[in-house]
Design a protein around this motif. Structure first.
Motif, PDB file in Angstrom:
ATOM      1  N   ASP A  28      -3.156  -8.626   5.644  1.00 44.82           N
ATOM      2  CA  ASP A  28      -1.626  -8.624   4.721  1.00 44.82           C
ATOM      3  C   ASP A  28      -0.893  -6.886   5.348  1.00 44.82           C
ATOM      4  N   CYS A  29      -0.330  -7.718   6.305  1.00 44.89           N
ATOM      5  CA  CYS A  29       0.993  -6.676   6.912  1.00 44.89           C
ATOM      6  C   CYS A  29       1.427  -5.338   5.991  1.00 44.89           C
ATOM      7  N   ARG A  30       1.628  -5.315   4.674  1.00 44.31           N
ATOM      8  CA  ARG A  30       1.373  -4.698   3.883  1.00 44.31           C
ATOM      9  C   ARG A  30       0.636  -3.234   3.984  1.00 44.31           C
ATOM     10  N   VAL A  31      -1.059  -3.511   4.372  1.00 47.56           N
ATOM     11  CA  VAL A  31      -1.430  -2.988   4.378  1.00 47.56           C
ATOM     12  C   VAL A  31      -2.145  -1.788   5.051  1.00 47.56           C
ATOM     13  N   LEU A  32      -1.851  -0.822   5.592  1.00 49.63           N
ATOM     14  CA  LEU A  32      -2.121  -0.329   7.067  1.00 49.63           C
ATOM     15  C   LEU A  32      -3.536   0.264   6.701  1.00 49.63           C
ATOM     16  N   ASN A  33      -3.939   0.765   5.936  1.00 48.78           N
ATOM     17  CA  ASN A  33      -5.488   1.638   5.526  1.00 48.78           C
ATOM     18  C   ASN A  33      -5.989   2.291   7.079  1.00 48.78           C
ATOM     19  N   LEU A  96      -1.829   4.444   3.987  1.00 41.94           N
ATOM     20  CA  LEU A  96      -2.674   3.143   3.014  1.00 41.94           C
ATOM     21  C   LEU A  96      -1.782   2.031   3.480  1.00 41.94           C
ATOM     22  N   TYR A  97      -0.200   2.017   3.571  1.00 39.08           N
ATOM     23  CA  TYR A  97       0.669   0.905   3.273  1.00 39.08           C
ATOM     24  C   TYR A  97       2.200   1.478   4.366  1.00 39.08           C
ATOM     25  N   ARG A  98       2.211  -0.426   4.700  1.00 39.95           N
ATOM     26  CA  ARG A  98       3.290   0.402   5.882  1.00 39.95           C
ATOM     27  C   ARG A  98       4.948   1.199   5.098  1.00 39.95           C
ATOM     28  N   ASP A  99       4.663   0.419   4.090  1.00 44.53           N
ATOM     29  CA  ASP A  99       5.850   0.772   3.719  1.00 44.53           C
ATOM     30  C   ASP A  99       6.520   2.221   1.965  1.00 44.53           C
ATOM     31  N   GLY A 100       4.837   3.053   2.866  1.00 43.26           N
ATOM     32  CA  GLY A 100       4.474   4.108   1.307  1.00 43.26           C
ATOM     33  C   GLY A 100       4.543   3.951   0.355  1.00 43.26           C
ATOM     34  N   LEU A 101       5.186   4.486  -0.441  1.00 42.08           N
ATOM     35  CA  LEU A 101       5.559   5.047  -2.015  1.00 42.08           C
ATOM     36  C   LEU A 101       6.562   3.953  -1.821  1.00 42.08           C
ATOM     37  N   ARG A 102       7.190   2.941  -1.012  1.00 42.42           N
ATOM     38  CA  ARG A 102       8.422   2.083  -1.230  1.00 42.42           C
ATOM     39  C   ARG A 102       7.799   0.079  -1.905  1.00 42.42           C
ATOM     40  N   SER A 103       5.931   0.469  -1.166  1.00 42.28           N
ATOM     41  CA  SER A 103       5.625  -0.467  -1.230  1.00 42.28           C
ATOM     42  C   SER A 103       5.800  -1.101  -2.647  1.00 42.28           C
ATOM     43  N   GLU A 104       5.389  -2.085  -2.196  1.00 45.07           N
ATOM     44  CA  GLU A 104       5.729  -3.208  -3.462  1.00 45.07           C
ATOM     45  C   GLU A 104       3.837  -3.311  -4.104  1.00 45.07           C
ATOM     46  N   CYS A 105       3.380  -2.506  -3.719  1.00 47.53           N
ATOM     47  CA  CYS A 105       1.771  -2.170  -3.802  1.00 47.53           C
ATOM     48  C   CYS A 105       1.555  -1.618  -4.543  1.00 47.53           C
ATOM     49  N   VAL A 106       1.892  -0.124  -4.087  1.00 47.28           N
ATOM     50  CA  VAL A 106       3.039   0.875  -4.362  1.00 47.28           C
ATOM     51  C   VAL A 106       3.112   1.066  -5.997  1.00 47.28           C
ATOM     52  N   ARG A 107       2.858   1.727  -7.154  1.00 46.23           N
ATOM     53  CA  ARG A 107       3.570   1.762  -8.237  1.00 46.23           C
ATOM     54  C   ARG A 107       2.833   3.600  -8.413  1.00 46.23           C
ATOM     55  N   MET A 108       3.947   4.240  -8.815  1.00 40.21           N
ATOM     56  CA  MET A 108       4.141   5.496  -9.301  1.00 40.21           C
ATOM     57  C   MET A 108       4.936   5.867 -10.522  1.00 40.21           C
ATOM     58  N   GLN A 127       4.025  -3.413 -21.605  1.00 36.66           N
ATOM     59  CA  GLN A 127       4.792  -3.184 -20.647  1.00 36.66           C
ATOM     60  C   GLN A 127       3.657  -2.696 -19.099  1.00 36.66           C
ATOM     61  N   LEU A 128       2.777  -1.618 -19.536  1.00 39.47           N
ATOM     62  CA  LEU A 128       1.725  -0.640 -18.558  1.00 39.47           C
ATOM     63  C   LEU A 128       0.931  -2.290 -17.860  1.00 39.47           C
ATOM     64  N   GLU A 129       0.742  -2.945 -19.406  1.00 38.19           N
ATOM     65  CA  GLU A 129      -0.239  -3.673 -18.356  1.00 38.19           C
ATOM     66  C   GLU A 129      -0.254  -5.329 -17.927  1.00 38.19           C
ATOM     67  N   LYS A 130       1.428  -5.173 -17.364  1.00 37.33           N
ATOM     68  CA  LYS A 130       2.079  -6.429 -17.019  1.00 37.33           C
ATOM     69  C   LYS A 130       2.441  -5.477 -16.205  1.00 37.33           C
ATOM     70  N   GLN A 131       2.277  -4.477 -15.569  1.00 38.49           N
ATOM     71  CA  GLN A 131       3.000  -3.475 -14.304  1.00 38.49           C
ATOM     72  C   GLN A 131       1.734  -3.832 -13.477  1.00 38.49           C
ATOM     73  N   LEU A 132       0.775  -3.370 -14.051  1.00 35.00           N
ATOM     74  CA  LEU A 132      -0.453  -2.893 -13.329  1.00 35.00           C
ATOM     75  C   LEU A 132      -1.257  -4.608 -12.550  1.00 35.00           C
ATOM     76  N   GLY A 133      -0.859  -5.958 -14.112  1.00 36.24           N
ATOM     77  CA  GLY A 133      -1.603  -7.014 -13.554  1.00 36.24           C
ATOM     78  C   GLY A 133      -0.604  -7.799 -12.526  1.00 36.24           C
ATOM     79  N   ASP A 134       0.085  -7.978 -12.814  1.00 36.11           N
ATOM     80  CA  ASP A 134       1.350  -8.195 -11.039  1.00 36.11           C
ATOM     81  C   ASP A 134       1.282  -7.630 -10.338  1.00 36.11           C
ATOM     82  N   THR A 135       1.448  -5.886  -9.903  1.00 39.53           N
ATOM     83  CA  THR A 135       0.766  -5.812  -8.479  1.00 39.53           C
ATOM     84  C   THR A 135      -0.351  -6.557  -8.130  1.00 39.53           C
TER      85      THR A 135
END
Length: 308
Positions: A28-33, A96-108, A127-135
């Motif tokens: 997954d190129c979005r993840v740097l770790n 941890l992520y290529r796009d930092g806080l803008r990554s679609e894998c990061v939610r704040m 709404q929160l459950e859906k956002q967590l689940g979608d991510t």
């Protein structure tokens, strides 16, 4: 080289291909770790927080390197405003992520911004459950940051608990992994008391052990009369893996923050200019003036007053 149109097409195709996780060794190129990079960033940008730096790096590295790690890592950040909690959260996301806080894998989420109206808590929970689940469905490794966590409504905990335990809401662990960062001011007085005791005893803050701070934090949260605090419930149900204490900042740390602010703007600075910025800050206790009441918050704005 390719014509401009050809280059744009290649970039679009590459982005589409990477979206399926086929373009790099990690899957997954979005993840740097890049934990080594995180450790370096913390050593250079986070001032006066030896405990927080060590605890965060150890916890994140251990979680990512262990193939049998639990599916979710839950870190609870505690300390005064301006001591570096948000900075560390940003650095974790950036490394941890290529796009930092803008990554679609990061939610704040900021409690009083995203969940400000108690009367709408049921809608927020859905709404929160859906956002967590979608991510978590979109990303094999997701990062969730909750600022002002002490202000989270208890009604939201039902949406959070399955993800904190299993990184999904189906009650069982899958291939996904989640990291949760909860940022809070709760426990800051306890942390400050320990730091002050060491200072008055003539012992350097670097000698303060993480174990002592965690023990004191756990005691405060357990004895808290405010059972409406989300941390109280997380602790009762053993959902917090690691407590990360942020110590109050001293004058020397404020000056380092001021130096960083000058450098970030590409401006020259002098020792006198750094002292001038530090002099603008309020320090406590009143009789000793040891710790900045706002940490490094507002330092970047105050350097404007010290410019010629």
């Amino acid at each position: 080289s390719l014509p401009l149109v050809g280059q744009e097409y290649l970039e679009i195709l590459s982005a589409w291909y990477c979206g399926f996780g086929r373009c790099c060794e990690s899957g997954d190129c979005r993840v740097l770790n890049n934990v080594t990079g995180l450790e370096l960033d913390l050593s250079e940008q986070l001032h006066g927080q030896h405990v927080a730096s060590e605890v965060v790096v150890r916890a994140v590295r251990g979680f990512l390197q262990s193939p049998r790690a639990r599916p979710a890592l839950v870190l609870s950040f505690h300390g005064w405003s301006g001591t570096g909690k948000n900075l560390v959260a940003r650095l974790v996301a950036a490394r941890l992520y290529r796009d930092g806080l803008r990554s679609e894998c990061v939610r704040m989420f900021v409690a009083l911004f995203h969940f400000r109206h108690p009367q709408h808590v049921d809608a927020y929970r859905v709404q929160l459950e859906k956002q967590l689940g979608d991510t978590t469905q979109r990303c094999r490794q997701a990062l969730f940051i909750f600022d002002e966590a002490e202000k989270l409504h208890l009604g939201l905990l039902d949406a959070l608990k399955p993800f904190l335990a299993h990184c999904d809401n189906k009650g069982q662990a899958g291939n996904q992994r989640c990291i949760f960062l909860f940022l809070s001011n709760v426990g800051s007085n306890t942390i400050n008391e320990v730091t002050l005791d060491f200072r008055r005893a003539g012992r350097p803050r670097e000698e303060i052990p993480a174990e002592l701070l965690e023990q004191r934090l756990r005691q405060e949260l357990r004895q808290s009369a405010d059972s409406g605090d989300a941390h109280h419930h997380f602790l009762e149900e053993s959902l917090i893996d690691v407590f990360v204490p942020f110590l109050p900042l001293e004058r020397c740390h404020v000056k380092l923050c001021a130096r960083d602010a000058f450098l970030a703007r590409g401006l020259p600075y002098t020792e006198a200019a750094l002292d001038e910025v530090a002099n603008m800050m309020a320090f406590v206790p009143e009789e000793e003036r040891l710790f900045s009441a706002q940490g490094c918050k507002s330092v970047s704005q105050r350097i404007s007053y010290s410019l010629p």
